[in-house]
Enzyme design. Structure first.
Site, PDB file in Angstrom:
ATOM      1  N   ASP A  79       0.861  -1.185   0.000  1.00  0.00           N
ATOM      2  CA  ASP A  79       0.000   0.000   0.000  1.00  0.00           C
ATOM      3  C   ASP A  79       0.900   1.238   0.000  1.00  0.00           C
ATOM      4  OD1 ASP A  79      -2.251   1.963   1.081  1.00  0.00           O
ATOM      5  OD2 ASP A  79      -3.281   0.129   0.474  1.00  0.00           O
ATOM      6  N   ASP A  80       0.455   2.302   0.621  1.00  0.00           N
ATOM      7  CA  ASP A  80       1.174   3.578   0.574  1.00  0.00           C
ATOM      8  C   ASP A  80       2.538   3.453   1.279  1.00  0.00           C
ATOM      9  OD1 ASP A  80       1.672   6.241   0.090  1.00  0.00           O
ATOM     10  OD2 ASP A  80      -0.153   6.973   1.061  1.00  0.00           O
ATOM     11  N   LYS A 156      -3.467  -0.716  -6.966  1.00  0.00           N
ATOM     12  CA  LYS A 156      -4.516  -0.002  -6.236  1.00  0.00           C
ATOM     13  C   LYS A 156      -4.258   1.476  -6.473  1.00  0.00           C
ATOM     14  CE  LYS A 156      -6.030   1.069  -1.490  1.00  0.00           C
ATOM     15  NZ  LYS A 156      -5.942   0.660  -0.071  1.00  0.00           N
ATOM     16  N   ASP A 158      -5.269   5.083  -5.617  1.00  0.00           N
ATOM     17  CA  ASP A 158      -5.967   5.933  -4.642  1.00  0.00           C
ATOM     18  C   ASP A 158      -6.281   7.299  -5.266  1.00  0.00           C
ATOM     19  OD1 ASP A 158      -7.088   6.522  -2.194  1.00  0.00           O
ATOM     20  OD2 ASP A 158      -5.346   5.879  -1.033  1.00  0.00           O
ATOM     21  N   SER A 190     -10.007   3.622  -6.468  1.00  0.00           N
ATOM     22  CA  SER A 190     -10.627   4.216  -5.284  1.00  0.00           C
ATOM     23  C   SER A 190     -11.581   5.348  -5.673  1.00  0.00           C
ATOM     24  CB  SER A 190      -9.547   4.747  -4.346  1.00  0.00           C
ATOM     25  OG  SER A 190      -8.710   3.702  -3.920  1.00  0.00           O
ATOM     26  N   ARG A 215     -13.062   0.651  -4.435  1.00  0.00           N
ATOM     27  CA  ARG A 215     -13.433   1.018  -3.079  1.00  0.00           C
ATOM     28  C   ARG A 215     -14.564   2.035  -3.171  1.00  0.00           C
ATOM     29  NH1 ARG A 215      -9.837   1.349   0.862  1.00  0.00           N
ATOM     30  NH2 ARG A 215     -11.567   2.386   1.912  1.00  0.00           N
ATOM     31  N   ASP A 219     -12.094   3.927   4.725  1.00  0.00           N
ATOM     32  CA  ASP A 219     -11.181   2.855   5.147  1.00  0.00           C
ATOM     33  C   ASP A 219     -11.741   2.075   6.336  1.00  0.00           C
ATOM     34  OD1 ASP A 219      -9.447   3.768   3.259  1.00  0.00           O
ATOM     35  OD2 ASP A 219      -7.917   4.459   4.667  1.00  0.00           O
TER      36      ASP A 219
END
Ligand SMILES: *[C@@H]1O[C@H](CO)[C@@H](O)[C@H](O)[C@H]1NC(C)=O
Ligand SMILES: *[C@@H]1O[C@H](CO)[C@@H](O)[C@H](O)[C@H]1NC(C)=O
Ligand SMILES: *[C@@H]1O[C@H](CO)[C@@H](O)[C@H](O)[C@H]1NC(C)=O
Ligand SMILES: *[C@@H]1O[C@H](CO)[C@@H](O)[C@H](O)[C@H]1NC(C)=O
Length: 436
Positions: A79-80, A156, A158, A190, A215, A219
């Site tokens: 992830d980030d 993913k 965002d 997202s 998404r 979160d």
């Protein structure tokens, strides 16, 4: 008269709506760093938990050695906070050199050598949510190519630090750019979560054509309150969300927090059951090095995973909300089977809920009922009353066979709720229920 709906029309339509990269015909499964490990970059003081290649290699070892991979948990997703604060001399994203000394390409090889896949994280905007370099409209092509060069399997994407106009351009552009690399890369958007979440702002037809999963909502956190608020939002909006899902295109209610600190065993079974009914991606965010055997048993339940991964790919719905605090969820499965979940919002004691399959609008016949958690099997006629004992914040979950001595027919819908909105014509317009 009972309403019987033909789901197969939907299954055929779905093939034409989905993003055409051949990926994720069933909800993707694996592990994702964010909820459990966040943006911990302090490798000096917290080497076992910081976002580093070692963390992802550790999880890959557990997935491949502890029976997860064989069950379908194959994605290992970053992830980030993985990248360097600066792009390289050619303007490309690069991993933090101290925490990922081998670089992302080497990590991807590590996964592929073990029959796993690597996911990475990017952000449509000037910066990621954690403040790392983002992907702006003018770097989309370059960043897609960089991910493909590294042999990454999923992105993913965002949406921090961009506005609605940029997102409306950026999310479809990234889809095209990923396709243009020639490498099949699963694409998680997202976007809806940044469109105020709720339709009608979100065009789910378009999303299904450009993204494999998305998404829709905020979160998830490591608490029962958070899991419940996410589930509530998805089931309250099921009329819009369920028809958007299908093979290759999934609503993503976010990670499984089973095996962390916030859920009891009953609540863990509830998250797993609801996520399976929703045809949700199953990305665990937990520490597979230290997970309890109780949590592992829930996450490795084969029948439950089979329900989640059902090839028909229809997202289930809530069909009943009782005054007693019991809710009933239902998901149609292939070959005329279905899943039922009895969930309790009560906070006192196990509740003895009485019903009959006919009350849940099952057509007449004899059914084989498998209790997903206890493993018990029973034969049940549609008209036979049954009682399930549902623990506070817990579930009872059943796999229900097609009725015997009858053509496979599915749960019917009445005014419903269900089937009516699973039928669409080629232009994705709702069709009225079919009456037989
Ligand atoms: C790109 O899109 C085309 C047409 O939709 C499709 O046939 C092809 O498989 C896609 N390729 C990749 C790598 O996603
Ligand atoms: C969105 O951001 C772009 C680039 O910063 C800017 O040019 C544009 O005016 C913004 N649009 C809106 C609607 O705020
Ligand atoms: C949603 O997107 C689809 C596919 O891009 C398009 O055909 C349709 O017109 C859009 N619907 C709305 C309401 O904008
Ligand atoms: C069963 O069908 C009836 C009549 O069509 C409908 O009113 C009811 O809501 C349905 N019940 C469930 C649990 O789906």
């Amino acid at each position: 008269m009972r309403v019987v709906v033909v789901f197969f029309t939907l299954a055929l339509c779905a093939a034409t709506w989905a993003l055409d990269n051949g990926l994720m015909r069933t909800p993707p499964m694996g592990w994702l760093a964010w909820e459990r490990f966040r943006c911990d970059i302090d490798c000096d003081n917290d080497p076992k938990n910081c976002i580093s290649e070692q963390l992802f290699m550790d999880m890959a070892d557990r997935l491949s050695e502890d029976g997860w991979r064989e069950l379908g948990y194959v994605y290992v997703n970053i992830d980030d906070c993985w990248s360097s604060m600066k792009r390289d001399a050619q303007g490309r994203l690069q991993a933090d050199p101290k925490r990922f000394p081998g670089g992302i390409a080497k990590l991807a090889r590590y996964m592929h050598d073990r029959g796993l896949k690597l996911g990475i994280y990017g952000d449509m905007g000037t910066h990621t949510c954690g403040g790392y370099p983002g992907t702006t409209l003018d770097t989309i092509t370059l960043d897609a190519q960089t991910f493909a060069d590294w042999e990454v399997d999923m992105l993913k994407f965002d949406g921090c630090y961009s506005n609605a106009t940029e997102q409306a351009q950026g999310y479809p552009s990234m889809s095209k750019a990923l396709n243009a690399t020639g490498r099949p890369i699963g694409y998680s958007c997202s976007w809806p979560a940044y469109q105020g979440g709720l339709p009608p702002k979100v065009n789910y037809t378009e999303l299904g054509q450009i993204c494999n999963l998305w998404r829709n909502y905020g979160d998830i956190e490591d608490s029962w309150g958070s899991v419940l608020s996410v589930a509530d939002w998805f089931f309250e909006n099921q009329d819009i969300l369920a028809p958007a899902a299908g093979p290759g295109r999934w609503n993503d209610p976010d990670m499984l927090v089973i095996g962390d600190f916030g859920l009891s065993m009953d609540q863990s079974r509830s998250q797993m059951a609801m996520w399976a009914v929703m045809a949700a991606p199953l990305f665990m965010s937990n520490d597979l090095r230290t997970i309890s055997s109780g949590a592992r048993t829930i996450l490795q339940n084969k029948m439950l995973i089979g329900i989640n991964q059902d090839p028909l790919g229809v997202q289930g719905i809530r069909i009943l909300k009782e005054k007693s605090g019991i809710e009933v969820f239902w998901r149609p499965l292939s070959a005329g089977a279905s899943a039922l979940v009895f969930f309790s919002r009560r906070t006192d004691m196990p509740y003895r809920y009485q019903s009959a399959l006919s009350k849940l609008n099952y057509t007449s016949g004899r059914y084989q009922v498998h209790d997903v958690f206890s493993g018990k099997t029973d034969a049940l006629k549609d008209s036979t009353p049954f009682v399930v004992s549902v623990n506070p914040s817990g579930v009872v979950m059943w796999h229900v066979s097609a009725p015997a001595a009858d053509k496979p027919r599915l749960h019917t819908g009445g005014k419903l709720r269900g089937p009516a909105y699973y039928r669409h014509d080629d232009n994705n317009n709702d069709l009225p229920p079919a009456f037989l």
